[in-house]
Design a protein around this motif. Structure first.
Motif, short mmCIF file in Angstrom:
data_model
loop_
_atom_site.label_atom_id
_atom_site.label_comp_id
_atom_site.label_asym_id
_atom_site.label_seq_id
_atom_site.Cartn_x
_atom_site.Cartn_y
_atom_site.Cartn_z
N UNK A 418 0.80 -1.22 0.00
CA UNK A 418 0.00 0.00 0.00
C UNK A 418 0.84 1.28 0.00
N UNK A 419 2.16 1.14 -0.20
CA UNK A 419 3.08 2.28 -0.33
C UNK A 419 2.98 3.23 0.87
N UNK A 420 3.14 2.63 2.05
CA UNK A 420 3.07 3.44 3.28
C UNK A 420 4.43 3.99 3.69
N UNK A 421 5.50 3.61 2.98
CA UNK A 421 6.83 4.10 3.33
C UNK A 421 7.07 5.47 2.69
N UNK A 441 19.33 9.77 2.53
CA UNK A 441 17.94 9.31 2.45
C UNK A 441 17.68 8.32 3.59
N UNK A 442 16.65 8.61 4.39
CA UNK A 442 16.32 7.78 5.54
C UNK A 442 14.85 7.39 5.46
N UNK A 443 14.58 6.09 5.52
CA UNK A 443 13.21 5.59 5.35
C UNK A 443 12.40 5.77 6.63
N UNK A 444 11.12 6.10 6.46
CA UNK A 444 10.17 6.18 7.57
C UNK A 444 8.91 5.41 7.15
N UNK A 445 8.15 4.98 8.15
CA UNK A 445 6.92 4.22 7.88
C UNK A 445 5.74 5.02 8.40
N UNK A 446 4.90 5.46 7.48
CA UNK A 446 3.70 6.20 7.86
C UNK A 446 2.57 5.19 8.06
N UNK A 447 2.47 4.67 9.31
CA UNK A 447 1.48 3.64 9.62
C UNK A 447 0.09 4.26 9.67
N UNK A 452 3.79 7.88 12.47
CA UNK A 452 5.13 7.76 11.91
C UNK A 452 5.99 6.82 12.77
N UNK A 453 6.51 5.78 12.14
CA UNK A 453 7.34 4.79 12.85
C UNK A 453 8.77 4.93 12.35
N UNK A 458 11.43 -1.19 13.01
CA UNK A 458 11.00 -2.19 12.03
C UNK A 458 12.11 -2.71 11.12
N UNK A 459 13.28 -2.06 11.08
CA UNK A 459 14.33 -2.49 10.16
C UNK A 459 14.82 -3.91 10.48
N UNK A 460 14.97 -4.23 11.78
CA UNK A 460 15.46 -5.57 12.14
C UNK A 460 14.50 -6.66 11.68
N UNK A 461 13.18 -6.40 11.82
CA UNK A 461 12.18 -7.36 11.36
C UNK A 461 12.23 -7.48 9.84
N UNK A 462 12.36 -6.35 9.16
CA UNK A 462 12.44 -6.36 7.71
C UNK A 462 13.67 -7.13 7.24
N UNK A 463 14.77 -6.99 7.98
CA UNK A 463 16.00 -7.70 7.62
C UNK A 463 15.81 -9.21 7.79
#
Length: 667
Positions: A418-421, A441-447, A452-453, A458-463
């Motif tokens: 859903x392109x929330x990043x 460039x630094x990623x953020x998650x707009x939940x 904003x997360x 979440x990076x460790x889980x994504x990894x």
């Protein structure tokens, strides 16, 4: 209507047949004490035969008594009938063989008495004698053994031979034809009886052989079924119970705990630390030996009533029944750790492994065995996260953490679809001019519900899940698009550049360089304006894959920076051999500037090292003017940090570029 009539007739016929059958079978039904099927069939045969003879004799008695002048024959038949009825009743008991002999004796005596008492010595009387003798032999061959049949043949022949001696009116000439006929018939019956007995014997032997064969096959089948059952419920390598058998025993334990409140139990989930290292380095054969020996050691640590099972791979699960309290489970866990820490001797190889253990103490809240094993598994992973050879006792907070993590993973997958990043940008300034020369460039998650997360959440889980790969490519694509847009809006010499972080999972992709090249072409961005930040652990790779990757990036004109320098391996011998353009000093060193002479000296050494190797230096995490002043003294090349700007969205970053003091530097 005709069909109904036929149906009624059929029903009536069936009913009458059943009644007649019951009426007929009842008089020949064996006694209740005879239960063997073969004996019951024999009794029915003899009883039926004797009942028929008795009924036939009744008609003879009636005929001789009312319609014949020879009353003696009637008396003889009447006496014989009494004996035959007695034999009939005896035949329905266990003495049915005696009843058969009694009936044959009666049949043998009847013609003799008729001839001797009635004084009728005519040819007709002799013919009746012959018929009775033949009938006796036939019955004997049917209901008795060959031995008794032979006896009755001898008796009948002797009877014919002795009659002329006792009955003077009968000569041997009169007896010649009956004697020959009786002898021939007797021998014929004897031969056929012998033949029948031999056939029955052969059939009995064949049936016995088949029966023995069936016994052997049945025994083998039972053995095979037992082996199949064992195989289905045990691990083929270690011969320990497998998951199916363990879960069944755990279910029984749960039921027992429901019935007895004072019954306590525990489940231990074990994972062999460093097993993969042994398996990969020494081979699967040695790995299997290690599993077998581990299973043996685990079994020696337990009581007879406990169960240890292998769930697969290097995972073992233990069920401790009837324990006193938690200390019993801890004591066994420590005993297992001590036993497993002893080096293993595997075909001349020494292997040292450790065991991470998760412990669950049974309580009334558990109703399903899967829940207990799940919680023990969670506790095991918690212990593994704290180091090798540890144990952890499960508590509800662990499950909450796992469920939160699972929810996070699910939401991450949705966020990608859903392109929330979104990408935030933190400016990088050139120290000399204090002007923005690029961004990180630094990623953020707009939940959608949590707001904003930050990446740390979440990076460790994504990894771990591999989602970092598509997320990383999306960030790279978006950052290249944005910097190309800014380059057109804010032309400078040199043009603005963009820094993007690469994760270890991304760098492990064999098509990394190809994908980056495709992104550059898509966004029409010159590779010289893209700077990729990698950690020291990725750069220092003895396998050679890192060098290949770096060479591919260099061919695209991309600059490579070591991120968080000083926190990883810091292997100085590799710095001068790899195509590294910039060192990025970790914020932990920058934050300690000015606090002590040693800290300042360490940072100064890093700067000197980088400059001597022809590399640029970026100081990240600059937050105070004092830190900035120290970095100026050390001739730092570039800085970034909250002192200048926090990471902001693309609109705010564009606004920073519009400010007079933040214009890109020019020659």
């Amino acid at each position: 209507m005709i069909k109904n009539l036929f149906a009624h007739i059929h029903t009536a016929y069936t009913h009458i047949s059943r009644v007649l059958s019951e009426f007929w079978l009842k008089p020949v039904t064996p006694a209740a004490g005879i239960t063997v099927p073969s004996e019951r069939r024999q009794v029915k045969l003899i009883s039926t035969m004797l009942l028929v003879i008795a009924i036939a004799m009744t008609s003879g008695v009636v005929f001789m008594g009312f319609f014949s002048s020879n009353k003696v024959v009637g008396y003889v038949l009447a006496g014989a009938q009494v004996g035959m009825v007695a034999a009939y009743f005896v035949s329905r008991t266990r003495h049915y063989n005696l009843a058969a002999l009694l009936a044959l004796l009666i049949l043998s005596i009847i013609p003799i008495l008729n001839i001797t008492l009635s004084r009728d010595h005519s040819a007709h009387a002799l013919l009746i004698l012959l018929i009775w003798n033949t009938l006796t032999i036939l019955l004997s061959s049917t209901i008795t053994t060959l031995r008794y049949t032979l006896i009755f043949i001898i008796i009948n022949i002797l009877t014919l031979l002795l009659i002329p001696l006792f009955v003077t009116s009968v000569t041997y000439a009169n007896m010649t034809l009956p004697l020959i006929f009786n002898t021939v018939i007797s021998l014929t019956i004897l031969i056929f009886t012998r033949h029948r007995n031999l056939m029955e014997k052969d059939r009995t032997l064949e049936l016995s052989r088949i029966n023995e064969q069936l016994k052997v096959e049945l025994s083998e089948r039972k053995k095979a079924e037992k082996q199949l059952t064992h195989t289905a419920l045990h691990d083929s390598l270690t011969n320990l119970p497998n998951r199916i058998l363990f879960m069944d025993r755990l279910s029984q334990t749960l039921e027992r705990a429901k019935r007895h409140e004072d019954f306590k139990y525990a489940v231990l989930f074990l994972d062999l630390d460093r097993f993969k290292v042994v398996n990969d380095s020494l081979g699967h054969k040695i790995g299997d030996r290690l599993l077998i020996e581990s299973a043996r050691r685990l079994s020696t640590c337990l009581r007879g009533e406990d169960t240890v099972a292998r769930f697969g791979g290097d995972e073992f699960v233990i069920l401790l029944e009837d324990i006193l309290d938690t200390s019993d489970a801890i004591r066994i866990a420590e005993r297992i750790q001590n036993e497993m820490s002893i080096p293993f001797d595997l075909d001349g190889y020494k292997a040292i492994i450790f065991v991470s253990t998760g412990i669950v103490i049974g309580n009334p809240s558990y109703h399903q065995p899967d829940d207990i094993v799940r919680d023990a598994d969670i506790a095991m992973y918690r212990s593994k996260g704290k180091g090798l050879g540890r144990y952890e006792i499960f508590d509800s907070s662990m499950l909450d953490h796992v469920m939160t993590r699972l929810e996070l993973e699910t939401d991450l997958r949705k966020a990608l679809n859903f392109q929330e990043f979104i990408v935030h940008y933190q400016p990088i300034l050139e120290m000399k001019t204090q002007r923005i020369i690029g961004f990180e460039a630094l990623v953020r998650w707009q939940h959608p519900t949590k707001g904003l997360i930050m990446p740390a959440e979440f990076i460790s889980v994504a990894e771990e899940t591999g989602l970092i790969v598509p997320i990383g490519y999306w960030v790279l694509d978006e950052a290249c698009r944005q910097i190309h847009t800014w380059q057109a809006q804010f032309p400078a010499s040199p043009p603005l550049s963009i820094n993007v972080n690469l994760s270890p999972r991304q760098c492990a992709q064999p098509d990394l360089v190809w994908n980056i090249s495709k992104i550059l072409k898509k966004n029409e961005l010159d590779g010289r304006h893209l700077k990729l930040e990698l950690t020291e652990s990725l750069i220092i790779d003895e396998s050679g894959s890192a060098k290949t990757m770096l060479a591919g990036l260099r061919d695209l004109g991309i600059q490579v920076q070591i991120d968080d320098f000083g926190t990883g391996y810091s292997s100085l011998s590799y710095l001068h051999t790899l195509p590294i353009d910039t060192l990025k000093i970790d914020r932990s060193f920058i934050s300690r500037l000015g606090t002590s002479a040693n800290n300042t000296e360490i940072v100064q050494t890093m700067f000197s090292l980088a400059h001597n190797l022809g590399m640029k230096v970026i100081a990240e995490g600059v937050e105070t003017n004092e830190q900035l002043s120290s970095l100026q003294t050390m001739q730092c090349d570039f800085v970034q940090g909250f002192l200048f700007a926090k990471p902001v969205n693309s609109l705010e970053a564009g606004a920073l570029l519009n400010k007079p003091h933040a214009q890109p530097g020019s020659e």
